[in-house]
Design a protein around this motif. Structure first.
Motif, PDB file in Angstrom:
ATOM      1  N   LYS A  47      -2.931  -4.145  -0.210  1.00 48.68           N
ATOM      2  CA  LYS A  47      -2.025  -3.678   0.835  1.00 48.68           C
ATOM      3  C   LYS A  47      -2.263  -4.399   2.156  1.00 48.68           C
ATOM      4  O   LYS A  47      -1.307  -4.800   2.820  1.00 48.68           O
ATOM      5  N   LEU A  68       5.587  -2.704   1.980  1.00 46.04           N
ATOM      6  CA  LEU A  68       5.035  -1.406   1.597  1.00 46.04           C
ATOM      7  C   LEU A  68       5.839  -0.275   2.219  1.00 46.04           C
ATOM      8  O   LEU A  68       6.873  -0.504   2.844  1.00 46.04           O
ATOM      9  N   GLY A  69       5.283   0.944   2.109  1.00 45.99           N
ATOM     10  CA  GLY A  69       5.883   2.100   2.756  1.00 45.99           C
ATOM     11  C   GLY A  69       5.846   1.960   4.272  1.00 45.99           C
ATOM     12  O   GLY A  69       5.044   1.208   4.827  1.00 45.99           O
ATOM     13  N   LYS A  76      -1.558   7.301  -0.150  1.00 44.08           N
ATOM     14  CA  LYS A  76      -0.552   8.366  -0.209  1.00 44.08           C
ATOM     15  C   LYS A  76      -1.275   9.694  -0.402  1.00 44.08           C
ATOM     16  O   LYS A  76      -2.140   9.824  -1.251  1.00 44.08           O
ATOM     17  N   THR A  84       2.057   4.120   0.645  1.00 42.24           N
ATOM     18  CA  THR A  84       1.914   3.552  -0.691  1.00 42.24           C
ATOM     19  C   THR A  84       0.567   4.019  -1.245  1.00 42.24           C
ATOM     20  O   THR A  84      -0.444   3.957  -0.541  1.00 42.24           O
ATOM     21  N   ILE A 128       7.027   6.325  -7.554  1.00 42.52           N
ATOM     22  CA  ILE A 128       6.542   5.131  -6.865  1.00 42.52           C
ATOM     23  C   ILE A 128       6.833   3.943  -7.781  1.00 42.52           C
ATOM     24  O   ILE A 128       6.459   3.942  -8.953  1.00 42.52           O
ATOM     25  N   ASP A 148       7.650  -3.449   6.533  1.00 47.05           N
ATOM     26  CA  ASP A 148       7.243  -2.356   5.657  1.00 47.05           C
ATOM     27  C   ASP A 148       8.337  -1.313   5.803  1.00 47.05           C
ATOM     28  O   ASP A 148       8.448  -0.645   6.833  1.00 47.05           O
ATOM     29  N   GLY A 152       7.293   4.393   0.221  1.00 46.75           N
ATOM     30  CA  GLY A 152       5.998   4.426  -0.456  1.00 46.75           C
ATOM     31  C   GLY A 152       5.918   3.444  -1.610  1.00 46.75           C
ATOM     32  O   GLY A 152       4.862   3.231  -2.195  1.00 46.75           O
ATOM     33  N   CYS A 153       7.041   2.833  -1.939  1.00 44.58           N
ATOM     34  CA  CYS A 153       7.091   1.860  -3.036  1.00 44.58           C
ATOM     35  C   CYS A 153       6.566   0.495  -2.583  1.00 44.58           C
ATOM     36  O   CYS A 153       6.263   0.281  -1.416  1.00 44.58           O
ATOM     37  N   ILE A 154       6.503  -0.410  -3.542  1.00 45.08           N
ATOM     38  CA  ILE A 154       6.121  -1.802  -3.305  1.00 45.08           C
ATOM     39  C   ILE A 154       7.377  -2.630  -3.540  1.00 45.08           C
ATOM     40  O   ILE A 154       7.939  -2.593  -4.640  1.00 45.08           O
TER      41      ILE A 154
END
Length: 178
Positions: A47, A68-69, A76, A84, A128, A148, A152-154
Motif C-alpha cells: 500500500k 487504494l481507498g 480496514k 483497504t 473488496i 486514492d 477500500g478496493c484496489i
C-alpha cells in the motif's frame, strides 16, 4: 586408382550420421514450443508504494501502479471506513463489472478481521475487489490513476487489469501490506 579401405569408410559413415542427427535436433529445437509463462502463485500489494506485484516462486514477474481507498493509511477496521484491508487473503472469484470493467474478489474479511470487528461491535465490511477504472466521459482513466479514490478496493488501469485477469487464477494468495 586406389580404393579406400573398409576402415577409412567407417569415419565417413559416422560423420554422415552425426550430421543428419544434428540437423534433426536443430529442426526439432526450432519447432519446439516456447517455455510456458511462469504461473503466478502470489499477489503482493504494498500500500505505501501503491504497487501490486505478481509473484512466482518468490520472484516478481510483473509490477503495477495501483490506487487504494480514500483513507489509505491503516488497515480496514469496519464497513464504510474507506480503507483497504491488510493481511492475507485469496482471490476467490471474478466477474465483469459494469462500473469498473473487470474485477477480482478478495476474500476479506478473514477470521482475524471478523474477530476484530466483532470485538469493536461493528460490521467488518465486504466486497473488496481488485478492479479497473470507470469508463467515464467526464473523468478519463488518467484522472483516476494517481488518486486514492476507491471505497477500500484496489484499482488499476484497465490495460493492467486485463493482464492481471489473464495471469492470476482464482485461489491465488494475496498479501496486502501497509
Amino acid at each position: 586408382a586406389r580404393r579406400p579401405s573398409a576402415q577409412s569408410k567407417i569415419p565417413m559413415r559416422w560423420l554422415l550420421a552425426f550430421t543428419l542427427f544434428s540437423l534433426a535436433l536443430a529442426g526439432h529445437a526450432a519447432t519446439a514450443p516456447a517455455a510456458p509463462v511462469a504461473s503466478v502463485d502470489k499477489v503482493l500489494v504494498e500500500k505505501s508504494q501503491r504497487r501490486l506485484q505478481l509473484i512466482s516462486q518468490g520472484k516478481t514477474l510483473k509490477s503495477y501502479r495501483i490506487s487504494l481507498g480514500k483513507q489509505p493509511l491503516g488497515a480496514k477496521l469496519r464497513e464504510g471506513d474507506l480503507r483497504t484491508p491488510e493481511g492475507f487473503y485469496w482471490i476467490d472469484w471474478r466477474r465483469k463489472s459494469e462500473k469498473y470493467n473487470l474485477s477480482m474478489h478478495i476474500s476479506y474479511p478473514n477470521a482475524r478481521d471478523q474477530a476484530q470487528a466483532k470485538a469493536a461491535g461493528v460490521k467488518p465490511g465486504s466486497m473488496i475487489m481488485i478492479h479497473g477504472t470507470p469508463l467515464d466521459d467526464e473523468y478519463p482513466e488518467w484522472f483516476f490513476h494517481t488518486l486514492d479514490w476507491t471505497e477500500g478496493c484496489i484499482a488499476m488501469k484497465n490495460a493492467d487489469m486485463r493482464e492481471v485477469w489473464a495471469l492470476v487464477k482464482d485461489g491465488t494468495l494475496i498479501e496486502i501490506r501497509p
